[in-house]
Design an enzyme around this catalytic site. Sequence first.
Site, PDB file in Angstrom:
ATOM      1  N   ASN A 159      37.091  40.681  25.573  1.00  0.00           N
ATOM      2  CA  ASN A 159      38.069  39.587  25.662  1.00  0.00           C
ATOM      3  C   ASN A 159      39.512  40.051  25.502  1.00  0.00           C
ATOM      4  O   ASN A 159      40.423  39.242  25.561  1.00  0.00           O
ATOM      5  CB  ASN A 159      37.762  38.516  24.597  1.00  0.00           C
ATOM      6  CG  ASN A 159      36.426  37.864  24.861  1.00  0.00           C
ATOM      7  OD1 ASN A 159      36.076  37.604  26.023  1.00  0.00           O
ATOM      8  ND2 ASN A 159      35.661  37.633  23.816  1.00  0.00           N
ATOM      9  N   GLY A 167      41.895  43.017  26.990  1.00  0.00           N
ATOM     10  CA  GLY A 167      42.223  44.192  27.802  1.00  0.00           C
ATOM     11  C   GLY A 167      43.712  44.456  27.717  1.00  0.00           C
ATOM     12  O   GLY A 167      44.169  45.247  26.877  1.00  0.00           O
ATOM     13  N   GLN A 186      54.089  55.964  67.997  1.00  0.00           N
ATOM     14  CA  GLN A 186      55.079  55.737  66.927  1.00  0.00           C
ATOM     15  C   GLN A 186      54.477  54.919  65.774  1.00  0.00           C
ATOM     16  O   GLN A 186      54.769  55.163  64.600  1.00  0.00           O
ATOM     17  CB  GLN A 186      56.303  55.025  67.508  1.00  0.00           C
ATOM     18  CG  GLN A 186      57.494  55.106  66.592  1.00  0.00           C
ATOM     19  CD  GLN A 186      58.717  54.444  67.194  1.00  0.00           C
ATOM     20  OE1 GLN A 186      58.687  53.269  67.556  1.00  0.00           O
ATOM     21  NE2 GLN A 186      59.787  55.197  67.318  1.00  0.00           N
ATOM     22  N   GLU A 197      44.539  52.039  31.938  1.00  0.00           N
ATOM     23  CA  GLU A 197      45.659  52.437  31.047  1.00  0.00           C
ATOM     24  C   GLU A 197      46.877  51.542  31.255  1.00  0.00           C
ATOM     25  O   GLU A 197      48.017  51.993  31.239  1.00  0.00           O
ATOM     26  CB  GLU A 197      45.996  53.921  31.219  1.00  0.00           C
ATOM     27  CG  GLU A 197      44.799  54.777  30.819  1.00  0.00           C
ATOM     28  CD  GLU A 197      45.127  56.197  30.453  1.00  0.00           C
ATOM     29  OE1 GLU A 197      46.279  56.469  30.048  1.00  0.00           O
ATOM     30  OE2 GLU A 197      44.220  57.029  30.554  1.00  0.00           O
ATOM     31  N   GLU A 221      51.090  44.999  36.270  1.00  0.00           N
ATOM     32  CA  GLU A 221      51.865  43.905  35.650  1.00  0.00           C
ATOM     33  C   GLU A 221      52.295  44.312  34.235  1.00  0.00           C
ATOM     34  O   GLU A 221      53.424  44.037  33.821  1.00  0.00           O
ATOM     35  CB  GLU A 221      51.008  42.621  35.602  1.00  0.00           C
ATOM     36  CG  GLU A 221      50.742  41.986  36.962  1.00  0.00           C
ATOM     37  CD  GLU A 221      49.661  42.711  37.789  1.00  0.00           C
ATOM     38  OE1 GLU A 221      48.922  43.555  37.210  1.00  0.00           O
ATOM     39  OE2 GLU A 221      49.564  42.460  38.997  1.00  0.00           O
TER      40      GLU A 221
HETATM   41  C1  FAD Z   1      36.955  52.603  35.288  1.00  0.00           C
HETATM   42  C2  FAD Z   1      37.636  52.127  34.041  1.00  0.00           C
HETATM   43  C3  FAD Z   1      37.810  53.016  32.986  1.00  0.00           C
HETATM   44  C4  FAD Z   1      38.412  52.568  31.798  1.00  0.00           C
HETATM   45  N1  FAD Z   1      38.481  53.417  30.727  1.00  0.00           N
HETATM   46  C5  FAD Z   1      38.932  52.931  29.540  1.00  0.00           C
HETATM   47  C6  FAD Z   1      38.859  53.752  28.362  1.00  0.00           C
HETATM   48  O1  FAD Z   1      38.417  54.904  28.398  1.00  0.00           O
HETATM   49  N2  FAD Z   1      39.279  53.212  27.180  1.00  0.00           N
HETATM   50  C7  FAD Z   1      39.757  51.951  27.081  1.00  0.00           C
HETATM   51  O2  FAD Z   1      40.121  51.535  25.986  1.00  0.00           O
HETATM   52  N3  FAD Z   1      39.849  51.144  28.185  1.00  0.00           N
HETATM   53  C8  FAD Z   1      39.436  51.609  29.397  1.00  0.00           C
HETATM   54  N4  FAD Z   1      39.477  50.808  30.514  1.00  0.00           N
HETATM   55  C9  FAD Z   1      39.977  49.445  30.384  1.00  0.00           C
HETATM   56  C10 FAD Z   1      41.319  49.206  31.083  1.00  0.00           C
HETATM   57  O3  FAD Z   1      42.354  49.848  30.393  1.00  0.00           O
HETATM   58  C11 FAD Z   1      41.502  47.677  31.220  1.00  0.00           C
HETATM   59  O4  FAD Z   1      40.597  47.262  32.219  1.00  0.00           O
HETATM   60  C12 FAD Z   1      42.907  47.288  31.563  1.00  0.00           C
HETATM   61  O5  FAD Z   1      43.774  47.545  30.490  1.00  0.00           O
HETATM   62  C13 FAD Z   1      43.014  45.806  31.946  1.00  0.00           C
HETATM   63  O6  FAD Z   1      42.381  44.994  31.029  1.00  0.00           O
HETATM   64  P1  FAD Z   1      41.328  43.880  31.558  1.00  0.00           P
HETATM   65  O7  FAD Z   1      40.404  44.575  32.483  1.00  0.00           O
HETATM   66  O8  FAD Z   1      40.749  43.190  30.393  1.00  0.00           O
HETATM   67  O9  FAD Z   1      42.222  42.883  32.413  1.00  0.00           O
HETATM   68  P2  FAD Z   1      43.062  41.632  31.852  1.00  0.00           P
HETATM   69  O10 FAD Z   1      43.905  42.061  30.704  1.00  0.00           O
HETATM   70  O11 FAD Z   1      42.151  40.487  31.639  1.00  0.00           O
HETATM   71  O12 FAD Z   1      44.025  41.327  33.092  1.00  0.00           O
HETATM   72  C14 FAD Z   1      43.609  40.536  34.209  1.00  0.00           C
HETATM   73  C15 FAD Z   1      44.851  40.340  35.102  1.00  0.00           C
HETATM   74  O13 FAD Z   1      45.848  39.602  34.370  1.00  0.00           O
HETATM   75  C16 FAD Z   1      47.062  40.323  34.372  1.00  0.00           C
HETATM   76  N5  FAD Z   1      47.797  40.095  33.128  1.00  0.00           N
HETATM   77  C17 FAD Z   1      47.343  40.176  31.869  1.00  0.00           C
HETATM   78  N6  FAD Z   1      48.319  39.910  30.994  1.00  0.00           N
HETATM   79  C18 FAD Z   1      49.450  39.674  31.728  1.00  0.00           C
HETATM   80  C19 FAD Z   1      50.803  39.354  31.419  1.00  0.00           C
HETATM   81  N7  FAD Z   1      51.214  39.250  30.147  1.00  0.00           N
HETATM   82  N8  FAD Z   1      51.668  39.162  32.440  1.00  0.00           N
HETATM   83  C20 FAD Z   1      51.278  39.265  33.737  1.00  0.00           C
HETATM   84  N9  FAD Z   1      50.000  39.577  34.081  1.00  0.00           N
HETATM   85  C21 FAD Z   1      49.101  39.787  33.090  1.00  0.00           C
HETATM   86  C22 FAD Z   1      46.662  41.786  34.534  1.00  0.00           C
HETATM   87  O14 FAD Z   1      47.735  42.575  35.023  1.00  0.00           O
HETATM   88  C23 FAD Z   1      45.504  41.659  35.521  1.00  0.00           C
HETATM   89  O15 FAD Z   1      46.009  41.547  36.826  1.00  0.00           O
HETATM   90  C24 FAD Z   1      38.902  51.232  31.708  1.00  0.00           C
HETATM   91  C25 FAD Z   1      38.756  50.370  32.807  1.00  0.00           C
HETATM   92  C26 FAD Z   1      38.119  50.789  33.941  1.00  0.00           C
HETATM   93  C27 FAD Z   1      37.936  49.810  35.066  1.00  0.00           C
END
Ligand code: FAD
Length: 387
Positions: free
Chosen positions: A137, A139, A287, A371, A375
């Site tokens: 929940n 990210g 082109q 990482e 956004e």
């Molecule tokens: C292949 C893979 C490897 C990974 N490896 C690691 C790891 O080793 N360790 C680790 O800790 N994590 C890891 N991650 C997690 C990764 O860092 C997160 O997926 C990422 O930070 C985004 O979080 P979320 O997926 O929960 O998306 P969300 O935070 O739910 O975001 C969903 C959307 O909302 C947007 N959003 C969220 N907040 C805002 C805001 N304030 N303003 C505007 N837009 C916003 C985001 O940009 C995105 O477009 C990994 C992910 C993947 C897919």
Amino acid sequence: MVIETPNEMSFDYSETQKMVAASAKEFAEQHIRPFVMEWDEEQTFPVEVFKKAGEMGFMGVLVPVELGGSGLGYHEYISIIEEISKVDPSIGLSVAAHNSLCTNHILTFGNKDQKEKWIPKLATAEWIGAWGLTEHNTGSDAGGMNTTAIKEGDSWVLNGAKNFITHGKSGDISVVIARTGEKGDSRGMTAFVIEKGTPGFSSGKKENKLGMRASETAELVFDNCRIPDANRLGEVGEGFIQSMKILDGGRISIGALSLGIAKGAYEAALQYSKERVQFGKPISQFQGISFKLADMATEIEAAELLLHKSAFLKNEGRSVTKLGAMAKMFASEVCVKVANEAVQIHGGYGYTKDYPVEKFYRDSKLCTIGEGTTEIQKIVIARHILK
Ligand SMILES: Cc1cc2nc3c(=O)[nH]c(=O)nc-3n(C[C@H](O)[C@H](O)[C@H](O)COP(=O)(O)OP(=O)(O)OC[C@H]3O[C@@H](n4cnc5c(N)ncnc54)[C@H](O)[C@@H]3O)c2cc1C
């Protein structure tokens, strides 16, 4: 008027950089290239390749020699990730996560005993490292995490789960950030080291992904997992702040991963455009195609400059929060765009698994998400320029 040029400004790669890039390229051609599609199809995480990468010094790139590492800087680090990612971005992602996140967290914030205990094993790839910040929940809003660490005597007891963790199953050692204070308090989180096999610590679901399929992504689960206080990295309450510093450097490696993908896709498209004949001439002579190649080449060049400027600042020990976010955001968006255009240049063939651009296209998208999404990079950059 006298125009001053800083003496140290040079756009040539040093001899060390060239040598390191050449050995990473050779390594990728020999140990990765023949298996790329097999690992991708089967989602195989090829542990033995990382052990070999360890022998080459690619798993402890930034680690000082006295701790078993290569003692190199960020320019060389970019070259290694770039060359490996040109061949297989998912291996590039795993090498980046091991070096920049797990190893670098312990190296930067661990005490002498902790570094001596864990860094040599990581730097040689005897152990594979993982780093857990993200949860189901939380990210982008990682500070709202729910995993807790409660102090009991001389131990900490962890409960909760981390999601999307690179090497979540195969990792021998994980750096994990857990809540030790109030929710919403940036000083309410602490970093800990958890070794595989610790009772109460297990791995959960392995993700079935669009791309980066040879890089393992899985859950870390904590069920009354008890660890000694000696496994705490830095002070109680510093975990989130430490993580943001670790991500500053990590973003350079995701930028390098993006650069490798962009170059790999561009080079494949350039070659194909010279070979594919339609309307009686190679398509590169239209082109509409040559302008695509010109845009791709220009954007790759710009991404590379931003990355190496970030590397320069990082090597100097200066802040890269703003520039690293710019480099990661720009390079990752460029790599998605370049991979997309590379498929377009290949026409229907680019949509098949017979050509490498199909995989670059799938792998590229991770770079605008992992990482910190594009956004979130904009939020970091805007915060800096508006403060
Ligand atoms: C292949 C893979 C490897 C990974 N490896 C690691 C790891 O080793 N360790 C680790 O800790 N994590 C890891 N991650 C997690 C990764 O860092 C997160 O997926 C990422 O930070 C985004 O979080 P979320 O997926 O929960 O998306 P969300 O935070 O739910 O975001 C969903 C959307 O909302 C947007 N959003 C969220 N907040 C805002 C805001 N304030 N303003 C505007 N837009 C916003 C985001 O940009 C995105 O477009 C990994 C992910 C993947 C897919």
